[in-house]
Design an enzyme around this catalytic site. Structure first.
Site, mmCIF file in Angstrom:
data_model
loop_
_atom_site.group_PDB
_atom_site.id
_atom_site.type_symbol
_atom_site.label_atom_id
_atom_site.label_comp_id
_atom_site.label_asym_id
_atom_site.label_seq_id
_atom_site.Cartn_x
_atom_site.Cartn_y
_atom_site.Cartn_z
ATOM 1 N N ARG A 189 0.860 -1.189 0.000
ATOM 2 C CA ARG A 189 0.000 0.000 0.000
ATOM 3 C C ARG A 189 0.895 1.238 0.000
ATOM 4 O O ARG A 189 1.683 1.427 0.925
ATOM 5 C CB ARG A 189 -0.901 -0.041 1.245
ATOM 6 C CG ARG A 189 -1.733 1.168 1.442
ATOM 7 C CD ARG A 189 -2.712 1.040 2.623
ATOM 8 N NE ARG A 189 -3.393 2.304 2.757
ATOM 9 C CZ ARG A 189 -3.147 3.202 3.713
ATOM 10 N NH1 ARG A 189 -2.294 2.958 4.681
ATOM 11 N NH2 ARG A 189 -3.768 4.355 3.700
ATOM 12 N N TYR A 248 -3.744 2.170 16.054
ATOM 13 C CA TYR A 248 -2.499 2.223 16.829
ATOM 14 C C TYR A 248 -2.731 2.132 18.326
ATOM 15 O O TYR A 248 -1.969 1.482 19.026
ATOM 16 C CB TYR A 248 -1.725 3.512 16.508
ATOM 17 C CG TYR A 248 -1.170 3.503 15.102
ATOM 18 C CD1 TYR A 248 0.069 2.924 14.828
ATOM 19 C CD2 TYR A 248 -1.900 4.020 14.038
ATOM 20 C CE1 TYR A 248 0.562 2.882 13.542
ATOM 21 C CE2 TYR A 248 -1.413 3.977 12.743
ATOM 22 C CZ TYR A 248 -0.186 3.403 12.503
ATOM 23 O OH TYR A 248 0.302 3.349 11.221
ATOM 24 N N GLU A 252 -6.728 8.743 6.278
ATOM 25 C CA GLU A 252 -6.912 9.421 7.572
ATOM 26 C C GLU A 252 -7.332 10.881 7.434
ATOM 27 O O GLU A 252 -6.616 11.793 7.893
ATOM 28 C CB GLU A 252 -5.625 9.342 8.397
ATOM 29 C CG GLU A 252 -5.192 7.926 8.711
ATOM 30 C CD GLU A 252 -3.974 7.873 9.628
ATOM 31 O OE1 GLU A 252 -3.387 8.920 9.920
ATOM 32 O OE2 GLU A 252 -3.620 6.769 10.044
ATOM 33 N N GLU A 288 -3.320 0.029 8.312
ATOM 34 C CA GLU A 288 -2.074 0.375 9.020
ATOM 35 C C GLU A 288 -2.159 -0.165 10.435
ATOM 36 O O GLU A 288 -3.190 -0.029 11.099
ATOM 37 C CB GLU A 288 -1.859 1.893 9.138
ATOM 38 C CG GLU A 288 -1.460 2.588 7.875
ATOM 39 C CD GLU A 288 -1.221 4.085 8.090
ATOM 40 O OE1 GLU A 288 -0.902 4.501 9.221
ATOM 41 O OE2 GLU A 288 -1.367 4.832 7.106
ATOM 42 N N HIS A 297 -2.300 11.035 0.624
ATOM 43 C CA HIS A 297 -1.748 10.803 1.959
ATOM 44 C C HIS A 297 -0.986 12.075 2.348
ATOM 45 O O HIS A 297 0.211 12.059 2.580
ATOM 46 C CB HIS A 297 -0.864 9.558 1.963
ATOM 47 C CG HIS A 297 -0.564 8.996 3.334
ATOM 48 N ND1 HIS A 297 -0.740 7.667 3.642
ATOM 49 C CD2 HIS A 297 -0.101 9.574 4.459
ATOM 50 C CE1 HIS A 297 -0.388 7.447 4.910
ATOM 51 N NE2 HIS A 297 0.026 8.601 5.425
ATOM 52 N N ASN A 300 -6.977 2.180 10.226
ATOM 53 C CA ASN A 300 -5.614 2.322 10.748
ATOM 54 C C ASN A 300 -5.728 2.351 12.261
ATOM 55 O O ASN A 300 -6.392 3.230 12.819
ATOM 56 C CB ASN A 300 -4.970 3.625 10.271
ATOM 57 C CG ASN A 300 -4.723 3.627 8.771
ATOM 58 O OD1 ASN A 300 -4.938 2.615 8.092
ATOM 59 N ND2 ASN A 300 -4.272 4.751 8.247
HETATM 60 O O1 IFM Z 1 3.150 7.671 9.850
HETATM 61 C C1 IFM Z 1 1.786 7.747 10.059
HETATM 62 C C2 IFM Z 1 1.026 7.591 8.747
HETATM 63 O O2 IFM Z 1 1.431 8.516 7.805
HETATM 64 C C3 IFM Z 1 -0.443 7.737 8.978
HETATM 65 N N1 IFM Z 1 -0.890 6.878 10.029
HETATM 66 C C4 IFM Z 1 -0.165 6.884 11.263
HETATM 67 C C5 IFM Z 1 1.310 6.681 11.003
HETATM 68 C C6 IFM Z 1 2.083 6.696 12.334
HETATM 69 O O3 IFM Z 1 1.903 7.895 12.991
#
Ligand code: IFM
Length: 455
Positions: A77, A296, A167, A355, A121, A294
């Site tokens: 990706r 985290y 995002e 992500e 992006h 995505n």
């Molecule tokens: O690096 C970023 C990415 O560009 C977008 N999502 C989160 C990642 C980590 O912060």
């Protein structure tokens, strides 16, 4: 014996983004992006780092594709730099820019790696920022659709998977409302209008991408999702949790999947003055083929005094939790919760983890390797949650680790290393980390063993 066996056809990949890895910022006719301008503005990015060279992927893409192949990646990706294609945002097309992505796509296909293209992006042509204020202007809708058309006409014969935006919440809030990202504006009230234009541009680009990429095209959008939890049942905390959840997880999702903005946002800055033209919500709701999540970390709302409308993840301190180098709590359960909620509430036809990954303070060990055991554990625990989500009915089709290689982590510059491949920035040399070896085994088995110790 593999105990976390993923379904046949599950797609394992990794992700990157143009400004974070490409470099070659002034080569082959590329125009200036808002991230060039922002990163060259003193004080905006840690250590004054810029994406001028980054991981030099523009010149090393063949080596990088070979690396992906050696890891067994099935998909990659990546994003297209709008200013490489249309240096002024609109106007003449830069053939050399298109040719670069042509070469990259061909190299991927040759290596049997499926390209997943993201159109935006975050690296907007600076000319569009200067001329009209970027996403705040309605003119950008048509400009984005034109850009999507140009790119998909060229690559649509070979690229099946398309994402309009990565995002949107992050680039709107950080770029327009709190100034942490390019273009660095701090006008809270402008966010919702910019967001609305992003969403209309998304909805209008979807049929264009389908048209140009043919009947097999799969078109979607990618969201940054963080479960927002209340630390107590204090009514103020819970009220704040509801609004924050709407801002973080529903603002950009519900217009696309339900055709409306969450009511909880009505009183947020900028919403009362929002200009929505007739037909906009129908355009935004154009059906998508998939949604990317995505994931985290989570956000915990506990402090009723906190005034920031959109706090960063750093607000969430949990005793005894483990944190990544970003200061983000490691919370694998949140991935399961995110996927399950997306499915239960909105039923998109397919979901991808577009992500997931972690930054740690990696270094080359005396044996010449990078022993990133914490990243191995992070990935393993999150993969298991994805597996569990599939068992519980979530139509999860693939998983993209962020990131293939260390890269420019926006305002943090090169300090934060998210890669499964280490990049020595002065030389550009790549070193495969232990997490990449681990990932290679996961891909080869299409799953993970049950035991924590066995990889
Ligand atoms: O690096 C970023 C990415 O560009 C977008 N999502 C989160 C990642 C980590 O912060």
């Amino acid at each position: 014996m593999t105990d976390y066996q993923f379904p046949a056809g599950f797609v394992w990949g990794s992700a990157t983004a143009s400004y974070q890895i490409e470099g070659a910022a002034r080569e082959d006719g590329r125009g200036e992006s808002i991230w060039d301008r922002f990163s060259h503005t003193p004080g905006k990015v840690a250590n004054g780092d810029t994406g001028d060279v980054a991981a030099d992927h523009y010149h090393r893409y063949q080596e990088d594709v070979a690396l992906m192949k050696s890891l067994g990646l099935q998909a990659y990706r990546f994003s297209i730099a709008w200013p490489r294609i249309l240096p002024d945002g609109v106007g003449p097309i830069n053939e050399a820019g298109l040719a670069f992505y042509d070469r990259l796509v061909d190299a991927l296909l040759e290596a049997d790696i499926a390209p997943y293209v993201t159109l935006y992006h975050w690296d907007l042509p600076q000319a569009l920022q200067d001329r009209q204020g970027g996403w705040v202007s309605r003119a950008i809708v048509e400009q984005f659709v034109h850009y999507a058309d140009v790119v998909s006409r060229r690559l649509g014969d070979r690229v099946r998977y398309w994402t309009t935006f990565n995002e949107p919440r992050i680039f709107v809030t950080h770029g327009y409302m709190n100034g942490q990202h390019a273009p660095g504006l701090t006008d809270e009230a402008s966010g919702p209008q910019a967001a609305h234009h992003v969403l209309v541009a998304h909805g209008m680009a979807v049929p264009v991408l389908r048209q140009n990429a043919g009947p097999d095209a799969q078109v979607g959008i990618v969201y940054a999702l963080n479960p927002v939890e209340a630390a107590s049942d204090n009514p103020e905390v819970m009220a704040r949790q509801r609004v924050l959840d709407a801002q973080v997880n529903r603002w950009f999702v519900e217009p696309v999947l339900l055709g409306s903005y969450p009511d909880e946002l009505a009183d947020a800055p900028g919403f009362s003055a929002l200009v929505v033209e007739p037909g906009d919500m129908d355009l935004i709701r154009t059906p998508v083929d998939f949604v990317g999540a995505n994931y985290y970390s989570r956000i915990i709302v506990g402090n009723p005094q906190a005034q920031s409308a959109l706090p960063d993840l750093e607000d969430s301190e949990v005793e005894a939790a483990e944190y990544t180098a970003m200061g983000w709590e490691i919370y694998p359960q949140g991935l399961y919760n995110t996927l399950k909620r997306l499915h239960d509430r909105y039923h998109p036809p397919a979901i991808y983890v577009t992500e997931n990954g972690a930054a740690f303070d990696d270094a080359i060990a005396p044996d010449g390797r990078v022993h990133d055991e914490r990243r191995v554990a992070y990935l393993r625990d999150h993969f298991r949650m994805a597996w569990q989500a599939i068992q519980d009915g979530v139509p999860l089709r693939g998983y993209f680790v962020w990131s293939l290689m260390d890269n420019f982590e926006w305002a943090h510059g090169f300090d934060k290393r998210f890669g499964i491949v280490y990049v020595d920035y002065p030389t550009g040399e790549r070193t495969v980390k232990d997490s990449a070896d681990f990932y290679q085994q996961v891909i080869a088995r299409n799953g993970l063993p049950a035991s924590r110790t066995e990889r």
